[in-house]
Design a protein around this motif. Sequence first.
Motif, PDB file in Angstrom:
ATOM      1  N   UNK A  21     -79.971 -30.837  12.901  1.00 56.55           N
ATOM      2  CA  UNK A  21     -80.047 -31.781  14.019  1.00 56.55           C
ATOM      3  C   UNK A  21     -78.684 -32.090  14.634  1.00 56.55           C
ATOM      4  N   UNK A  22     -77.615 -31.626  14.016  1.00 59.13           N
ATOM      5  CA  UNK A  22     -76.275 -31.833  14.563  1.00 59.13           C
ATOM      6  C   UNK A  22     -75.828 -30.679  15.459  1.00 59.13           C
ATOM      7  N   UNK A  23     -76.667 -29.653  15.577  1.00 56.36           N
ATOM      8  CA  UNK A  23     -76.256 -28.449  16.309  1.00 56.36           C
ATOM      9  C   UNK A  23     -77.365 -28.007  17.257  1.00 56.36           C
ATOM     10  N   UNK A  24     -77.028 -27.896  18.526  1.00 58.57           N
ATOM     11  CA  UNK A  24     -77.985 -27.404  19.508  1.00 58.57           C
ATOM     12  C   UNK A  24     -78.095 -25.892  19.461  1.00 58.57           C
ATOM     13  N   UNK A  25     -77.010 -25.225  19.052  1.00 53.14           N
ATOM     14  CA  UNK A  25     -76.991 -23.767  18.933  1.00 53.14           C
ATOM     15  C   UNK A  25     -76.413 -23.410  17.571  1.00 53.14           C
ATOM     16  N   UNK A  26     -77.109 -22.514  16.850  1.00 54.88           N
ATOM     17  CA  UNK A  26     -76.648 -22.054  15.536  1.00 54.88           C
ATOM     18  C   UNK A  26     -76.561 -20.536  15.579  1.00 54.88           C
ATOM     19  N   UNK A  27     -75.364 -19.955  15.596  1.00 53.20           N
ATOM     20  CA  UNK A  27     -75.274 -18.494  15.519  1.00 53.20           C
ATOM     21  C   UNK A  27     -75.844 -17.975  14.196  1.00 53.20           C
ATOM     22  N   UNK A  28     -76.567 -16.878  14.273  1.00 51.61           N
ATOM     23  CA  UNK A  28     -77.066 -16.186  13.089  1.00 51.61           C
ATOM     24  C   UNK A  28     -76.149 -14.995  12.851  1.00 51.61           C
ATOM     25  N   UNK A  29     -75.612 -14.898  11.643  1.00 51.66           N
ATOM     26  CA  UNK A  29     -74.620 -13.855  11.354  1.00 51.66           C
ATOM     27  C   UNK A  29     -75.138 -12.925  10.266  1.00 51.66           C
ATOM     28  N   UNK A  30     -74.638 -11.688  10.305  1.00 45.90           N
ATOM     29  CA  UNK A  30     -74.915 -10.782   9.202  1.00 45.90           C
ATOM     30  C   UNK A  30     -73.905 -11.048   8.087  1.00 45.90           C
ATOM     31  N   UNK A  31     -73.938 -10.250   7.049  1.00 47.09           N
ATOM     32  CA  UNK A  31     -73.073 -10.530   5.904  1.00 47.09           C
ATOM     33  C   UNK A  31     -71.606 -10.216   6.174  1.00 47.09           C
ATOM     34  N   UNK A  32     -71.303  -9.602   7.337  1.00 48.12           N
ATOM     35  CA  UNK A  32     -69.923  -9.397   7.760  1.00 48.12           C
ATOM     36  C   UNK A  32     -69.504 -10.409   8.827  1.00 48.12           C
ATOM     37  N   UNK A  33     -70.337 -11.427   9.013  1.00 50.99           N
ATOM     38  CA  UNK A  33     -70.086 -12.475   9.998  1.00 50.99           C
ATOM     39  C   UNK A  33     -70.016 -11.943  11.430  1.00 50.99           C
ATOM     40  N   UNK A  34     -70.832 -10.931  11.700  1.00 57.02           N
ATOM     41  CA  UNK A  34     -71.046 -10.519  13.072  1.00 57.02           C
ATOM     42  C   UNK A  34     -72.302 -11.225  13.564  1.00 57.02           C
TER      43      UNK A  34
END
Length: 444
Positions: free
Chosen positions: A422-435
């Motif tokens: 609830x603190x984030x309007x957008x949450x990036x989804x990353x792979x295990x290499x942080x891409x």
Amino acid sequence: MSTVPGGAPRQERTDVAGGLAPEPPRYAPGIAPGTPDPGGRAADTYTALDKGLWLTAEDVPESVLASGELGLFDGPFTYPVMVARKSALDANIATMAEYTRRHGVLFAPHGKTTMAPKLFAAQLAAGAWGITVATANQALAVRRFGVRRVLLANELLDGRALRWAAEQTRDGWEFLFYVDSPEGVAEAARAAAAVPGGRLSVLVELGRPGGRTGCRSHDAAVAVARAVAEADGLDLAGVAGYEGGLPDTDAVTAWMRELVAFGDAVADLVPASVGPPVVSAGGSSWFDAVVDVLGGLPGRRVLLRSGAYVSHDDGYYLRSTPFNRHPDEGGLAGALEVWAQVLSAPEPGLAVLGAGRRDVPFDLGLPVPADVRGTDGALRPAGDAVVVKLDDQHAYVETHGARLVPGETVRLLVSHPCTAFDKWRVVPVVDDDHRVVDLLRTYF
């Protein structure tokens, strides 16, 4: 080479034949491209107003941000930023889907944890019966996301919302909500009567002394169920309760048996047109005790409502998940991490990070430093460093010998996902290499 607005130049990835690598599969279908979100923008574009993104010029399409070509640390992202690891999300969704199938219960995961339509789509694609919500506003949002079955696990006495729900059910939308009082029954009946052809399906909630909502006795609950059955425009669909707050497995098991007994007492009041009577329970800490009693209950539709599992955590639910008691049944992985920059090291033994109460949950434990990313990009363990205090935008870290240098970034593990998303309007989804391979938009 090309440039993302607000970010550094990026190198195009190539496959072994020297051509462009194919775009990786998206995490899950969500809102259709071009559909306006509640802020009036297209849901497939992002702007400078989105926290955690650094977009200084024009809006950027999701296809660019989530192409898999951008790294969290060299793309158009800024600190603090909360991300979700795709591998953990995928594994958690699959684990719980298999668990509920194995135990013969339907699953309506609680959407209040994330309010993220892409995660709802992934949960439904894995076999969830529907999505649970806690408020009328959440039900309205989830209906807009296209979810066909919604359980509002709460009392609903807002006449305007009830009339809207009755209108929606005329088009085949399945909606359940709670009542625990004659007033709740009367308000629902008035709403249904105001909508020609509208009907509302109701679950009577059984509570317990000192608990949350719900009828405080078996006799009171039966009386409410009979009132529902006698009211025009209402259908009794079954019974529900919440076991959260009980101290141990024995207490949950005993209370589940009370819920089953109540359901048996009013089962004859459920119209055949509604289908088998519903029995619903289940948070994220005691679902093992719930399925031990309710799993495979003959002649009933058992709905489990656990929601925190989808991201799990590295704090409260890491300690309380039922899979700790039953490791042979599966396991969950914490998917959330917040990256925050070291802003200051003003005195020996103290570092101050640029993330605070507006960025990380703190109601069920403070965030835990896991790794430090040096300015050269190398990762090292955070050692015994511990967050001891939060301000609105700052975290106070006692370093206990760990080296934290201004300008470096720290990976924080969090506790309690329900107060993280609830603190984030957008949450990036990353792979295990942080891409970055996708973005979750939330609607709280």
